[in-house]
Design a protein around this motif. Structure first.
Motif, PDB file in Angstrom:
ATOM      1  N   SER A 240       0.922  -1.219   0.076  1.00 19.61           N
ATOM      2  CA  SER A 240       0.133   0.082   0.071  1.00 19.61           C
ATOM      3  C   SER A 240       0.843   1.036   0.089  1.00 19.61           C
ATOM      4  CB  SER A 240      -0.837   0.025   1.208  1.00 19.61           C
ATOM      5  OG  SER A 240      -1.741   1.128   1.118  1.00 19.61           O
TER       6      SER A 240
ATOM      7  N   VAL B  33       0.566   7.757   2.342  1.00 20.17           N
ATOM      8  CA  VAL B  33       0.277   8.990   1.657  1.00 20.17           C
ATOM      9  C   VAL B  33       0.267  10.182   2.525  1.00 20.17           C
ATOM     10  CG1 VAL B  33      -1.157   7.808  -0.131  1.00 20.17           C
ATOM     11  CG2 VAL B  33      -2.011   8.440   2.089  1.00 20.17           C
TER      12      VAL B  33
ATOM     13  N   GLY C  75       1.878   9.592  -3.786  1.00 19.20           N
ATOM     14  CA  GLY C  75       0.748   9.591  -2.841  1.00 19.20           C
ATOM     15  C   GLY C  75       0.365  10.939  -2.714  1.00 19.20           C
TER      16      GLY C  75
ATOM     17  N   GLU D 299      -3.002   4.282   1.780  1.00 19.62           N
ATOM     18  CA  GLU D 299      -3.864   4.318   0.803  1.00 19.62           C
ATOM     19  C   GLU D 299      -4.546   2.943   0.807  1.00 19.62           C
ATOM     20  OE1 GLU D 299      -3.355   4.202  -3.632  1.00 19.62           O
ATOM     21  OE2 GLU D 299      -4.275   6.089  -3.434  1.00 19.62           O
TER      22      GLU D 299
END
Length: 295
Positions: free
Chosen positions: A173, A176, A205, A186
């Motif tokens: 993932s 961000v 991000g 995310e």
């Protein structure tokens, strides 16, 4: 090696830089999470030819000339990195060579390399062909043992394997944001961290411009892989418009450098130019099948 025991670190980006940092931090006792939504090697580092090339980068790129000591120190760090990732293929230290227009040009470039603190020598066509079977282009050539090479994708896999064995965690993932000791991801729950290291490309991000686009600009690169032309080791050969590097999965030809582009579309015109330049060095590549990749 518990100097950083208890430190919680998130490394955003699992390319060469992020993977090496994550492994080194985990080996020193930190609690490290390596976050990247892409599969291992599905990034610029995985597409690259794996050249550790302080000499020719400094000689051929004016911006890099002043960075030769730094680039050489970075190259010299790789044996220890590979040793820390036992499944990584060995480094190829057979060097690199550049096709020259004439001896005078070669002598000037050799003098510049020596002035930087490097080593090299001028060689004729016969010696160049003995070092790189299939090479047909007439010399002279400038040869240096300063430039090394590694198998990029296989080395990334080995780094991640060693990272897991050192206690690191991999999260597919994107990180961000980071605020008050919490990292936002995310599509995943936030995690506590003392430190976030950004090892991502531009526009990654939701990081503010001060950490991203203000300092980073994408450079698109396209390369060609010739799986049917096997040559595992030997010097990288550079010529006008292309380099040809050995590889465990066939010769690698590269590379375009397109400033400001981050798309991964294959450009047929760029591919044709790369293939033509490579075939001028190695005629057998003119009709050999290949796979084009961009990063």
């Amino acid at each position: 090696m518990n100097d950083l025991k208890g430190l919680r670190v998130v490394v955003a980006g699992a390319g060469a830089i992020g993977s090496v940092l994550a492994l080194q931090l985990a080996r020193q006792g930190a609690q490290v999470m390596l976050a990247d939504p892409a599969a291992t090697g599905d990034n610029a580092s995985g597409v690259a030819a794996g050249m550790l090339a302080p000499a020719f980068e400094a000689l051929l790129d004016p911006v890099s000339a002043a960075l030769y000591p730094l680039m050489r120190a970075a190259r010299d760090a790789w044996p220890a990195i590979v040793q820390a990732a036992p499944s990584a293929p060995p480094l190829d230290r057979t060097g690199a060579m550049l096709r020259l227009t004439d001896v005078e040009t070669g002598a000037a470039m050799l003098a510049r390399l020596v002035a930087l603190g490097g080593r090299g020598r001028l060689i004729d066509s016969a010696e160049a062909r003995s070092l790189a079977p299939g090479l047909a282009a007439e010399g002279p050539y400038l040869f240096t043992s300063e430039d090394w090479r590694l198998e990029a994708s296989a080395t990334l896999l080995a780094l991640h394997d060693a990272f897991r064995k050192a206690g690191g965690r991999r999260l597919t993932s994107a990180a961000v944001g980071f605020d008050r000791g919490m990292v936002r991801f995310e599509g995943a729950e936030a995690k506590g961290a003392d430190l976030v290291i950004l090892a991502t490309g531009p526009k990654a991000g939701g990081w503010p411009d001060a950490l991203g686009d203000a300092h980073l600009s994408p450079i698109k690169g396209q390369i060609l892989r010739f799986p049917g032309v096997r040559q595992r080791t030997g010097p990288v050969v550079r010529g006008p418009g292309a380099y040809v590097a050995p590889g465990a999965n066939g010769l690698v030809v590269g590379a375009t450098m397109e400033q400001g582009r981050s798309d991964l579309a294959i450009d047929p015109e760029a591919v044709a130019q790369l293939r033509s330049a490579a075939a001028a060095l190695f005629p057998k590549l003119a009709d050999a099948s290949f796979i084009a990749a961009a990063g």
